[in-house]
Design a protein around this motif. Structure first.
Motif, PDB file in Angstrom:
ATOM      1  N   LYS A  59     -25.212  60.918  11.620  1.00  0.00           N
ATOM      2  CA  LYS A  59     -25.382  59.512  11.235  1.00  0.00           C
ATOM      3  C   LYS A  59     -25.518  58.604  12.457  1.00  0.00           C
ATOM      4  CE  LYS A  59     -22.946  60.197   6.887  1.00  0.00           C
ATOM      5  NZ  LYS A  59     -21.681  60.015   6.174  1.00  0.00           N
ATOM      6  N   SER A  60     -26.353  59.025  13.388  1.00  0.00           N
ATOM      7  CA  SER A  60     -26.586  58.168  14.550  1.00  0.00           C
ATOM      8  C   SER A  60     -28.032  58.295  14.987  1.00  0.00           C
ATOM      9  CB  SER A  60     -25.642  58.531  15.698  1.00  0.00           C
ATOM     10  OG  SER A  60     -25.919  59.819  16.164  1.00  0.00           O
ATOM     11  N   ALA A  61     -28.495  57.232  15.645  1.00  0.00           N
ATOM     12  CA  ALA A  61     -29.864  57.196  16.158  1.00  0.00           C
ATOM     13  C   ALA A  61     -30.017  58.241  17.265  1.00  0.00           C
ATOM     14  CB  ALA A  61     -30.154  55.800  16.696  1.00  0.00           C
ATOM     15  N   PRO A  62     -31.242  58.672  17.508  1.00  0.00           N
ATOM     16  CA  PRO A  62     -31.437  59.721  18.524  1.00  0.00           C
ATOM     17  C   PRO A  62     -30.866  59.384  19.893  1.00  0.00           C
ATOM     18  CG  PRO A  62     -33.414  59.471  17.201  1.00  0.00           C
ATOM     19  CD  PRO A  62     -32.491  58.360  16.780  1.00  0.00           C
ATOM     20  N   ARG A  63     -30.882  58.098  20.287  1.00  0.00           N
ATOM     21  CA  ARG A  63     -30.349  57.746  21.623  1.00  0.00           C
ATOM     22  C   ARG A  63     -28.958  57.134  21.549  1.00  0.00           C
ATOM     23  NH1 ARG A  63     -35.325  55.088  24.904  1.00  0.00           N
ATOM     24  NH2 ARG A  63     -33.772  55.083  26.556  1.00  0.00           N
ATOM     25  N   ALA A  64     -28.274  57.363  20.449  1.00  0.00           N
ATOM     26  CA  ALA A  64     -26.941  56.772  20.253  1.00  0.00           C
ATOM     27  C   ALA A  64     -25.928  57.333  21.251  1.00  0.00           C
ATOM     28  CB  ALA A  64     -26.465  57.064  18.838  1.00  0.00           C
ATOM     29  N   LYS A  65     -24.889  56.540  21.481  1.00  0.00           N
ATOM     30  CA  LYS A  65     -23.774  56.952  22.342  1.00  0.00           C
ATOM     31  C   LYS A  65     -22.492  56.936  21.520  1.00  0.00           C
ATOM     32  CE  LYS A  65     -26.571  55.749  25.846  1.00  0.00           C
ATOM     33  NZ  LYS A  65     -27.816  56.502  25.744  1.00  0.00           N
ATOM     34  N   PHE A  66     -21.625  57.882  21.844  1.00  0.00           N
ATOM     35  CA  PHE A  66     -20.277  57.931  21.250  1.00  0.00           C
ATOM     36  C   PHE A  66     -19.315  57.870  22.430  1.00  0.00           C
ATOM     37  CE2 PHE A  66     -17.449  60.775  18.245  1.00  0.00           C
ATOM     38  CZ  PHE A  66     -16.407  59.876  18.366  1.00  0.00           C
ATOM     39  N   LEU A  67     -18.602  56.732  22.561  1.00  0.00           N
ATOM     40  CA  LEU A  67     -17.635  56.569  23.653  1.00  0.00           C
ATOM     41  C   LEU A  67     -16.241  56.812  23.082  1.00  0.00           C
ATOM     42  CD1 LEU A  67     -17.562  55.712  26.687  1.00  0.00           C
ATOM     43  CD2 LEU A  67     -16.953  53.425  25.876  1.00  0.00           C
ATOM     44  N   THR A  68     -15.533  57.775  23.659  1.00  0.00           N
ATOM     45  CA  THR A  68     -14.199  58.103  23.151  1.00  0.00           C
ATOM     46  C   THR A  68     -13.253  58.283  24.324  1.00  0.00           C
ATOM     47  OG1 THR A  68     -12.987  59.585  21.651  1.00  0.00           O
ATOM     48  CG2 THR A  68     -14.612  60.610  23.073  1.00  0.00           C
ATOM     49  N   SER A  69     -11.965  58.084  24.077  1.00  0.00           N
ATOM     50  CA  SER A  69     -10.990  58.262  25.162  1.00  0.00           C
ATOM     51  C   SER A  69     -10.115  59.464  24.844  1.00  0.00           C
ATOM     52  CB  SER A  69     -10.145  56.998  25.338  1.00  0.00           C
ATOM     53  OG  SER A  69      -9.383  56.731  24.183  1.00  0.00           O
ATOM     54  N   VAL A  70      -9.701  60.148  25.921  1.00  0.00           N
ATOM     55  CA  VAL A  70      -8.965  61.397  25.753  1.00  0.00           C
ATOM     56  C   VAL A  70      -7.962  61.544  26.891  1.00  0.00           C
ATOM     57  CG1 VAL A  70     -10.653  62.774  27.063  1.00  0.00           C
ATOM     58  CG2 VAL A  70      -9.347  63.870  25.254  1.00  0.00           C
ATOM     59  N   ILE A  71      -6.891  62.272  26.616  1.00  0.00           N
ATOM     60  CA  ILE A  71      -6.013  62.731  27.702  1.00  0.00           C
ATOM     61  C   ILE A  71      -6.141  64.247  27.729  1.00  0.00           C
ATOM     62  CG2 ILE A  71      -3.663  62.830  28.619  1.00  0.00           C
ATOM     63  CD1 ILE A  71      -3.051  60.221  27.158  1.00  0.00           C
ATOM     64  N   TYR A  72      -6.567  64.779  28.858  1.00  0.00           N
ATOM     65  CA  TYR A  72      -6.824  66.213  28.947  1.00  0.00           C
ATOM     66  C   TYR A  72      -5.541  67.032  28.954  1.00  0.00           C
ATOM     67  CZ  TYR A  72     -11.746  65.594  30.239  1.00  0.00           C
ATOM     68  OH  TYR A  72     -13.076  65.295  30.256  1.00  0.00           O
ATOM     69  N   ALA A  73      -5.577  68.147  28.257  1.00  0.00           N
ATOM     70  CA  ALA A  73      -4.542  69.165  28.395  1.00  0.00           C
ATOM     71  C   ALA A  73      -4.827  69.922  29.690  1.00  0.00           C
ATOM     72  CB  ALA A  73      -4.592  70.122  27.205  1.00  0.00           C
ATOM     73  N   VAL A  74      -3.788  70.081  30.499  1.00  0.00           N
ATOM     74  CA  VAL A  74      -3.982  70.780  31.767  1.00  0.00           C
ATOM     75  C   VAL A  74      -3.604  72.255  31.606  1.00  0.00           C
ATOM     76  CG1 VAL A  74      -3.264  70.850  34.185  1.00  0.00           C
ATOM     77  CG2 VAL A  74      -3.623  68.659  33.060  1.00  0.00           C
ATOM     78  N   THR A  75      -2.611  72.530  30.783  1.00  0.00           N
ATOM     79  CA  THR A  75      -2.191  73.918  30.549  1.00  0.00           C
ATOM     80  C   THR A  75      -2.482  74.282  29.093  1.00  0.00           C
ATOM     81  OG1 THR A  75       0.011  73.276  29.797  1.00  0.00           O
ATOM     82  CG2 THR A  75      -0.276  73.612  32.178  1.00  0.00           C
ATOM     83  N   PRO A  76      -2.598  75.585  28.795  1.00  0.00           N
ATOM     84  CA  PRO A  76      -2.843  75.994  27.397  1.00  0.00           C
ATOM     85  C   PRO A  76      -1.751  75.481  26.458  1.00  0.00           C
ATOM     86  CG  PRO A  76      -3.214  77.837  28.876  1.00  0.00           C
ATOM     87  CD  PRO A  76      -2.660  76.735  29.727  1.00  0.00           C
ATOM     88  N   ASP A  77      -0.506  75.395  26.948  1.00  0.00           N
ATOM     89  CA  ASP A  77       0.591  74.908  26.093  1.00  0.00           C
ATOM     90  C   ASP A  77       0.368  73.467  25.638  1.00  0.00           C
ATOM     91  OD1 ASP A  77       1.865  77.225  26.271  1.00  0.00           O
ATOM     92  OD2 ASP A  77       3.492  76.544  27.604  1.00  0.00           O
ATOM     93  N   GLU A  78      -0.282  72.675  26.494  1.00  0.00           N
ATOM     94  CA  GLU A  78      -0.490  71.252  26.150  1.00  0.00           C
ATOM     95  C   GLU A  78      -1.631  71.060  25.159  1.00  0.00           C
ATOM     96  OE1 GLU A  78       0.769  69.025  30.330  1.00  0.00           O
ATOM     97  OE2 GLU A  78      -1.353  69.270  29.824  1.00  0.00           O
ATOM     98  N   ASP A  79      -2.483  72.076  25.024  1.00  0.00           N
ATOM     99  CA  ASP A  79      -3.702  71.932  24.218  1.00  0.00           C
ATOM    100  C   ASP A  79      -3.314  71.961  22.733  1.00  0.00           C
ATOM    101  OD1 ASP A  79      -6.386  71.675  23.815  1.00  0.00           O
ATOM    102  OD2 ASP A  79      -6.881  73.757  24.291  1.00  0.00           O
TER     103      ASP A  79
END
Ligand SMILES: C[S@@+](CC[C@H](N)C(=O)[O-])C[C@H]1O[C@@H](n2cnc3c(N)ncnc32)[C@H](O)[C@@H]1O
Length: 213
Positions: free
Chosen positions: A122-142
């Motif tokens: 449901k987005s135009a071909p040149r659409a952008k999706f801006l999202t914020s994240v905090i990365y998991a650094v270890t597998p336990d955090e994921d």
């Protein structure tokens, strides 16, 4: 907030997050004529700024806490589109820009997958999706649960989740989307997601200028 409403994050950051998220959207391609979806719009911390840049009628907000969104929309007093679903169903609109601020920091992997699938459809071909994240650094955090973690209502327990960059990249690729890190704000990394470029010749005559690839 004085009203007792959950503002979307620490109250002292309310204006700063809104102002700087609008700036990040513009830096990442938001144009005044764009149709925008704000996922988990909360108390319009960012939405207020967005509708002072885009046409209010092009602003769409999903937020399951109806009272929060309705109260903010009443204060704003502009003709925006409100949706209250909890399953990340996007309205049937070809969006040019989708925003999820402080949403992937609470959402499960199946929820993120659903957002990516909806964006892909449901987005135009040149659409952008801006999202914020905090990365998991270890597998336990994921985070590998299926539930939302963190406040929905004011008195819910706080909390958040992290996801690994490898998982996010693989999930985007599954939906033919590319992903790039484009900065950070208050400890969350901004990701810009787009339709992956297609190998193709020149655009067919008569293809749409706005949003065409
Ligand atoms: C941390 S707040 C961020 C609000 C807003 N994006 C901002 O930056 O101010 C997370 C918001 O997501 C909403 N939310 C929770 N579950 C959701 C769902 N299933 N779909 C959409 N939004 C949801 C919460 O009610 C809350 O308003």
């Amino acid at each position: 907030m004085e009203s007792g409403m959950f503002s979307g994050g620490p109250d002292e950051w309310f204006e700063d997050v809104g102002r700087r998220t609008l700036a990040a959207c513009i830096e990442n391609g938001l144009m005044p004529d764009h149709r925008v979806l704000d996922i988990g719009a909360g108390s319009l911390r960012v939405g207020w700024w967005l509708v002072h840049y885009i046409e209010p009628t092009n602003y769409h907000a999903i937020e399951p806490v109806r009272d929060r969104l309705d109260a903010a929309a009443e204060i704003l007093g502009a003709p925006i589109h409100l949706y209250y679903n909890t399953n990340f169903d996007f309205p049937d609109v070809e969006f040019d820009f989708v925003l999820a601020r402080s949403i992937w920091t609470h959402a499960s992997k199946p929820m993120i997958s659903k957002m990516l699938a909806e964006f892909a459809r449901k987005s135009a071909p040149r659409a952008k999706f801006l999202t914020s994240v905090i990365y998991a650094v270890t597998p336990d955090e994921d985070y590998d649960g299926v539930d939302w973690v963190g406040k929905v209502l004011k008195n819910d327990p706080s909390g958040g989740v992290k996801h690994s960059g490898d998982w996010i990249r693989a999930e985007c690729a599954k939906h033919d989307l590319s992903v790039e890190e484009v900065g950070d704000l208050h400890g969350q990394t901004w990701l810009r997601i787009e339709h992956a470029p297609r190998e193709s010749g020149p655009a067919p005559a008569g293809s749409r200028e706005r949003g065409s690839r």
